[in-house]
Design a protein around this motif. Structure first.
Motif, mmCIF file in Angstrom:
data_model
loop_
_atom_site.group_PDB
_atom_site.id
_atom_site.type_symbol
_atom_site.label_atom_id
_atom_site.label_comp_id
_atom_site.label_asym_id
_atom_site.label_seq_id
_atom_site.Cartn_x
_atom_site.Cartn_y
_atom_site.Cartn_z
ATOM 1 N N THR A 27 -58.477 106.305 -0.372
ATOM 2 C CA THR A 27 -58.719 105.170 0.507
ATOM 3 C C THR A 27 -59.562 105.619 1.692
ATOM 4 O O THR A 27 -59.683 106.821 1.967
ATOM 5 C CB THR A 27 -57.395 104.584 1.057
ATOM 6 O OG1 THR A 27 -56.721 105.578 1.825
ATOM 7 C CG2 THR A 27 -56.503 104.081 -0.062
ATOM 8 N N ALA A 28 -60.145 104.654 2.365
ATOM 9 C CA ALA A 28 -60.890 104.920 3.602
ATOM 10 C C ALA A 28 -60.625 103.765 4.553
ATOM 11 O O ALA A 28 -60.809 102.606 4.190
ATOM 12 C CB ALA A 28 -62.380 105.072 3.313
ATOM 13 N N ASP A 29 -60.183 104.099 5.746
ATOM 14 C CA ASP A 29 -59.803 103.101 6.736
ATOM 15 C C ASP A 29 -60.786 103.140 7.895
ATOM 16 O O ASP A 29 -61.028 104.197 8.478
ATOM 17 C CB ASP A 29 -58.385 103.399 7.241
ATOM 18 C CG ASP A 29 -57.826 102.296 8.110
ATOM 19 O OD1 ASP A 29 -58.298 101.149 8.020
ATOM 20 O OD2 ASP A 29 -56.887 102.586 8.871
ATOM 21 N N LEU A 56 -61.076 100.336 2.571
ATOM 22 C CA LEU A 56 -61.580 100.474 1.215
ATOM 23 C C LEU A 56 -60.529 101.140 0.343
ATOM 24 O O LEU A 56 -59.971 102.170 0.714
ATOM 25 C CB LEU A 56 -62.863 101.318 1.207
ATOM 26 C CG LEU A 56 -63.981 100.858 2.156
ATOM 27 C CD1 LEU A 56 -65.119 101.858 2.145
ATOM 28 C CD2 LEU A 56 -64.453 99.472 1.786
ATOM 29 N N GLY A 57 -60.261 100.550 -0.808
ATOM 30 C CA GLY A 57 -59.319 101.106 -1.762
ATOM 31 C C GLY A 57 -60.021 101.448 -3.056
ATOM 32 O O GLY A 57 -61.257 101.411 -3.150
ATOM 33 N N ALA A 58 -59.263 101.760 -4.070
ATOM 34 C CA ALA A 58 -59.825 102.155 -5.360
ATOM 35 C C ALA A 58 -60.750 101.075 -5.923
ATOM 36 O O ALA A 58 -61.872 101.358 -6.347
ATOM 37 C CB ALA A 58 -58.707 102.458 -6.345
ATOM 38 N N ASP A 59 -60.287 99.824 -5.908
ATOM 39 C CA ASP A 59 -61.077 98.742 -6.493
ATOM 40 C C ASP A 59 -61.093 97.489 -5.620
ATOM 41 O O ASP A 59 -61.288 96.392 -6.105
ATOM 42 C CB ASP A 59 -60.558 98.399 -7.893
ATOM 43 C CG ASP A 59 -59.124 97.875 -7.872
ATOM 44 O OD1 ASP A 59 -58.455 97.959 -6.818
ATOM 45 O OD2 ASP A 59 -58.674 97.381 -8.922
ATOM 46 N N PRO A 91 -74.510 103.401 -1.925
ATOM 47 C CA PRO A 91 -73.269 104.180 -1.843
ATOM 48 C C PRO A 91 -72.258 103.496 -0.920
ATOM 49 O O PRO A 91 -72.628 102.888 0.083
ATOM 50 C CB PRO A 91 -73.717 105.518 -1.259
ATOM 51 C CG PRO A 91 -74.965 105.204 -0.502
ATOM 52 C CD PRO A 91 -75.632 104.072 -1.252
ATOM 53 N N VAL A 92 -70.996 103.607 -1.278
ATOM 54 C CA VAL A 92 -69.931 103.059 -0.443
ATOM 55 C C VAL A 92 -69.663 104.009 0.722
ATOM 56 O O VAL A 92 -69.449 103.580 1.848
ATOM 57 C CB VAL A 92 -68.661 102.818 -1.276
ATOM 58 C CG1 VAL A 92 -67.504 102.375 -0.409
ATOM 59 C CG2 VAL A 92 -68.940 101.776 -2.358
ATOM 60 N N LEU A 93 -69.687 105.311 0.435
ATOM 61 C CA LEU A 93 -69.507 106.342 1.459
ATOM 62 C C LEU A 93 -70.686 107.302 1.424
ATOM 63 O O LEU A 93 -71.226 107.591 0.352
ATOM 64 C CB LEU A 93 -68.228 107.142 1.216
ATOM 65 C CG LEU A 93 -66.903 106.402 1.332
ATOM 66 C CD1 LEU A 93 -65.750 107.321 0.945
ATOM 67 C CD2 LEU A 93 -66.696 105.878 2.739
#
Length: 184
Positions: A27-29, A56-59, A91-93
């Motif tokens: 996860t990313a907070d 952000l979580g897995a899906d 990219p998400v991250l």
């Protein structure tokens, strides 16, 4: 691309499911705009007036809104940003910034290992269904310290979840646990 939305127990958060991996695992907070430097997606979402938090979580992507904003006004912009981001394969991250949900420690004793295992197998999957996560922070003198993230952070029912749900379960399996407390 079809993005589903789900309500969460927290009226200030909404869960967005883009139908594909967001992080895959971990996860990313991003509780505020300043914390979002590692995520181009979170940065874009914070550009929307009224977005106060991105998780952000897995899906899934969980968005926390400002109290004076309405979902029916925010949802179209949020859906547009998420759709455009994934359609363009951005990219998400920017770097590996996901967490495993627990404070780092190489010297976990048997009790802490049992607590983390119960959180990972029984609690975190259920909390993820509501668009959130729980971070283990420590265990001292019978007290387990946890942080609620995403939809769970600031949720009116989070205290009940901690006390009636998680605390009772941990006390049942691990007699050394006497209480669960939230950090922050």
């Amino acid at each position: 691309m079809f993005i589903q939305t789900e309500q969460t127990p927290n009226p200030a958060t909404l869960k967005f499911l883009p139908g594909r991996d967001v992080l895959g695992r971990g996860t990313a907070d991003f509780p505020n705009r300043d914390a979002a430097a590692a995520s181009p997606l979170a940065q874009r979402l914070f550009e929307i007036d009224g977005v106060q938090g991105v998780f952000l979580g897995a899906d899934f992507v969980t968005i926390t809104k400002a109290g004076d904003k309405e979902w029916f006004l925010l949802k179209p912009s949020i859906l547009g940003v998420i759709m455009e981001h994934f359609t363009a394969n951005r990219p998400v991250l920017l770097e590996e910034a996901t967490g495993d949900g627990h404070a780092a420690s190489e010297n976990d004793d048997e009790i802490v290992t049992q607590i983390k295992e119960l959180l990972d197998t029984r609690v975190r999957p259920a909390v993820a269904q509501d668009g959130g996560d729980i971070t283990f922070y420590g265990f001292e003198e019978g007290v387990v310290y946890l942080e609620m993230k995403g939809a769970c952070s600031g949720c009116p029912s989070s205290t009940a979840t901690l006390k009636a749900g998680i605390e009772n379960m941990l006390r049942h399996y691990i007699p050394e646990v006497v209480e669960v407390r939230a950090v922050r």
